[in-house]
Design an enzyme around this catalytic site. Sequence first.
Site, PDB file in Angstrom:
ATOM      1  N   GLN A 181      -0.633  35.766  42.956  1.00  0.00           N
ATOM      2  CA  GLN A 181      -1.486  34.569  42.883  1.00  0.00           C
ATOM      3  C   GLN A 181      -1.102  33.715  44.090  1.00  0.00           C
ATOM      4  OE1 GLN A 181      -4.093  33.138  41.285  1.00  0.00           O
ATOM      5  NE2 GLN A 181      -3.731  31.358  42.581  1.00  0.00           N
TER       6      GLN A 181
ATOM      7  N   GLU B 213     -10.600  33.351  42.422  1.00  0.00           N
ATOM      8  CA  GLU B 213     -11.753  33.906  43.133  1.00  0.00           C
ATOM      9  C   GLU B 213     -11.361  34.847  44.267  1.00  0.00           C
ATOM     10  OE1 GLU B 213     -10.538  30.812  43.176  1.00  0.00           O
ATOM     11  OE2 GLU B 213     -10.967  29.754  45.040  1.00  0.00           O
TER      12      GLU B 213
ATOM     13  N   HIS C 142     -18.123  30.792  37.626  1.00  0.00           N
ATOM     14  CA  HIS C 142     -17.376  29.921  38.543  1.00  0.00           C
ATOM     15  C   HIS C 142     -16.735  30.734  39.667  1.00  0.00           C
ATOM     16  CE1 HIS C 142     -14.764  26.383  39.491  1.00  0.00           C
ATOM     17  NE2 HIS C 142     -13.946  27.343  39.892  1.00  0.00           N
ATOM     18  N   GLU C 143     -15.991  31.745  39.287  1.00  0.00           N
ATOM     19  CA  GLU C 143     -15.275  32.517  40.325  1.00  0.00           C
ATOM     20  C   GLU C 143     -16.266  33.206  41.265  1.00  0.00           C
ATOM     21  OE1 GLU C 143     -12.462  31.489  40.423  1.00  0.00           O
ATOM     22  OE2 GLU C 143     -12.123  30.881  38.354  1.00  0.00           O
TER      23      GLU C 143
ATOM     24  N   HIS D 279     -17.608  30.951  43.934  1.00  0.00           N
ATOM     25  CA  HIS D 279     -16.671  30.765  45.045  1.00  0.00           C
ATOM     26  C   HIS D 279     -16.961  31.729  46.206  1.00  0.00           C
ATOM     27  CE1 HIS D 279     -13.764  27.714  44.037  1.00  0.00           C
ATOM     28  NE2 HIS D 279     -13.408  28.268  42.885  1.00  0.00           N
TER      29      HIS D 279
ATOM     30  N   GLU E 225     -13.848  23.358  45.013  1.00  0.00           N
ATOM     31  CA  GLU E 225     -13.996  23.348  43.551  1.00  0.00           C
ATOM     32  C   GLU E 225     -15.182  22.527  43.056  1.00  0.00           C
ATOM     33  OE1 GLU E 225     -12.573  25.530  41.921  1.00  0.00           O
ATOM     34  OE2 GLU E 225     -10.904  26.110  43.236  1.00  0.00           O
TER      35      GLU E 225
ATOM     36  N   ASP F 164      -0.635  22.224  44.699  1.00  0.00           N
ATOM     37  CA  ASP F 164      -1.047  22.559  43.330  1.00  0.00           C
ATOM     38  C   ASP F 164      -1.195  21.300  42.468  1.00  0.00           C
ATOM     39  OD1 ASP F 164      -1.092  25.197  44.051  1.00  0.00           O
ATOM     40  OD2 ASP F 164       0.697  25.796  42.940  1.00  0.00           O
TER      41      ASP F 164
ATOM     42  N   TYR G 192     -12.944  19.074  40.655  1.00  0.00           N
ATOM     43  CA  TYR G 192     -13.955  19.928  40.025  1.00  0.00           C
ATOM     44  C   TYR G 192     -15.140  19.106  39.533  1.00  0.00           C
ATOM     45  CZ  TYR G 192     -10.467  23.716  39.774  1.00  0.00           C
ATOM     46  OH  TYR G 192      -9.559  24.690  40.084  1.00  0.00           O
TER      47      TYR G 192
HETATM   48  N1  BES Z   1      -9.361  28.522  42.638  1.00  0.00           N
HETATM   49  C1  BES Z   1      -9.153  28.158  41.288  1.00  0.00           C
HETATM   50  C2  BES Z   1      -7.755  28.429  40.807  1.00  0.00           C
HETATM   51  C3  BES Z   1      -6.654  27.700  41.559  1.00  0.00           C
HETATM   52  C4  BES Z   1      -6.844  26.444  42.102  1.00  0.00           C
HETATM   53  C5  BES Z   1      -5.434  28.297  41.662  1.00  0.00           C
HETATM   54  C6  BES Z   1      -5.799  25.819  42.782  1.00  0.00           C
HETATM   55  C7  BES Z   1      -4.410  27.672  42.339  1.00  0.00           C
HETATM   56  C8  BES Z   1      -4.593  26.428  42.901  1.00  0.00           C
HETATM   57  C9  BES Z   1     -10.147  28.853  40.357  1.00  0.00           C
HETATM   58  O1  BES Z   1     -11.408  29.031  40.905  1.00  0.00           O
HETATM   59  C10 BES Z   1     -10.350  27.962  39.164  1.00  0.00           C
HETATM   60  O2  BES Z   1     -10.810  26.874  39.350  1.00  0.00           O
HETATM   61  N2  BES Z   1      -9.999  28.418  37.962  1.00  0.00           N
HETATM   62  C11 BES Z   1     -10.139  27.643  36.761  1.00  0.00           C
HETATM   63  C12 BES Z   1     -11.287  28.084  35.937  1.00  0.00           C
HETATM   64  C13 BES Z   1     -12.586  27.446  36.279  1.00  0.00           C
HETATM   65  C14 BES Z   1     -13.681  27.938  35.358  1.00  0.00           C
HETATM   66  C15 BES Z   1     -12.549  25.940  36.249  1.00  0.00           C
HETATM   67  C16 BES Z   1      -8.905  27.868  35.921  1.00  0.00           C
HETATM   68  O3  BES Z   1      -8.149  28.782  36.221  1.00  0.00           O
HETATM   69  O4  BES Z   1      -8.708  27.123  34.983  1.00  0.00           O
HETATM   70 ZN    ZN Z   2     -12.482  27.300  41.265  1.00  0.00          ZN
END
Ligand code: BES
Ligand code: ZN
Length: 644
Positions: free
Chosen positions: A179, A313, A337-338, A341, A360, A415, A423
């Site tokens: 990841q 994604e 969602h993914e 991206h 996002e 992070d 979002y």
């Molecule tokens: N890109 C993100 C995951 C992410 C963001 C990982 C920042 C590390 C740092 C992914 O697209 C995402 O947003 N996942 C969400 C689900 C989404 C439906 C809102 C999640 O994992 O909760």
């Molecule tokens: Zn995302």
Amino acid sequence: MSAMSSLFIGLIAVAFVVSMASPCLAAGAAPGRPAVDDPARSDRHTLGNPGQVRVGHLDLDLTVDFPRKELRGVAILEFQRQPGAPPDAPLFLDTRGLTIDEVGIGTMKPGQASPAPFAPARFQLGPKDPILGARLTIELTPQATHVRIAYRTAPTASALQWLEPALTAGKRQPFLFTQSEAIHARTWIPLQDSPGVRITYAATVRVPPGLTAVMAADAQVQPEEARQGVFRFAMPQPIPSYLIAMAAGDLVFHALGPRTGVWAEPSVLAAAAHEFHDVEAMVGSIEKRFGPYRWGRSDILVLPPSFPFGGMENPKLTFATPTILAGDRSLVSLIAHELAHSWSGNLVTNATWRDFWLNEGFTTYLERRIIEDLYGSDRAAMESVLGLAELRQELREKPAPDQVLHIDLTGRDPDDGMTRIPYEKGALLLRTLEKAFGRSRFDDFLRSYFDRFAFQSITTADFVAYLKDHLLLDRDEAQAIDLAAWLEGPGLPAGFAEPKSTRLDAVDQAARSWLDGSRATDQLGSGDWTTHEWIRFLQALPEELPGDRLAELDRAFGLTGRGNAEIAHQWLLIAIRNGYAPADDRLKSYLTTIGRRKLVLPLFRAMLATPAGRQRAEAIYATARPGYHPITAESIDRLLKEGR
Ligand code: BES
Ligand code: ZN
């Protein structure tokens, strides 16, 4: 080699001063972009020097060593000196926890096929920053075009989770996955770990025979080699480092459509194939409005339940949590969602983590458009309204500077920026633009935006400039939109396009009348409620409820026994807050089988509200932690330390 001659250290010091003095560390030179020395472009989360020497291609050869929890191998990086860089500028790379065994430099001469042989190069690992890691400085000759780095990862690498067979579905083979977002790629590959730097790559992954390796790239697998555990991949599209991804385990494949399919452990495959039935249609839904899918295949990898996120994604191969396998396709907005991206994020990428909302916010907006297209406006409206409720909650909890879309994350782990704000507030900005200008004009704008910035990394300022030139112009509709308030201000600007859902309004009404006793439990009208309505109902209940009322709900609707991970999450929150003992076992099994941070962290937080709850949290965590991913474990470690 570790000792450096004082001469070399002197050289580095000079190069360091030069690079610090130049404001264009993460500058790119694409046509039509704003001035490359725009300070907004500089990425605070890299120790690399792409403004001087920029990596453009990676060749990776890695051996996966499960007993040692180690990746070991060679990375060959091809780079280009940028205009204006001194001829002796060194190469700066990001690393965190890597052991560097050997570094060589090579030159690809015209007409030659390889930069070999590599001559030993001087290199140095700089001081360790707890967030950024250690800069790897490699001295270059003016002719050098490639470096070859032999290295090993640390067993604690934050991008990697090494799972014992017991933590997989099949329980017979180990599992590994990466990841990389936001800045974890540097814990498994030495590179310029900035989303402003795009590279192509080729990779060979060597795993124990019997396991299958996959990467978020084109597979170039030869059956004979694969039987021996050798898997080859290529990524011909230029991508940012946070999208490099790999997994290895007992994996099998099921085709869904001509360019879509799913990878999972054998015992999970059928359920996954059922759940993801609509993926091919989802790709088509974005394509018809926002431009072609430019990545070839679009597959999904279902990970073990310890995957710390819902989805990631990774290009050509989305990584997904198994907690969305609800059986009724009610949680597939995560897949939408993914997939989205592949346009917002992977095609047009945030240049720095300050600009994360460009990834996002756009994606959340597109996700809802897909849902509306495939499942209708009722469902899209419910998801938008649930998203808004989460956003409002987050806005109540976060200090004003963290409520800003264009957030300053200097000195922090990027992070930390992963809140509902980029979002949902980001999506609301786009929704507000859509409402102001009309859907068809806004769709045309978005399509042209993806074409214009395809395979580029852009900043918030780049977006604003494009928006002003191509949508706002001097039209009257633009007057109502205060961009500065949206991008640089806290909270939600006045006049945002608020989503409404009559179905969720009806659920709120049902919750109210159940609470005031005017409606009995069996009169709720919940017979045809979907997952979204159940989530809303449980969220609409007050924090405190008497045990007999909880028992009443549980008896009528079997809430403690629900397999849907999102509904179970909401119910367990209520159970914890009210000390509802019949859900105790379910809580424990939930927290010891699921490692998705968004689902487990709030449950631990709720337990910490009382001393008895804290004891319970610590006891459960002692069992659960070995199965958690470093990202989830780190967050819960922090939570448990707070207020101690
Ligand atoms: N890109 C993100 C995951 C992410 C963001 C990982 C920042 C590390 C740092 C992914 O697209 C995402 O947003 N996942 C969400 C689900 C989404 C439906 C809102 C999640 O994992 O909760
Ligand atoms: Zn995302």
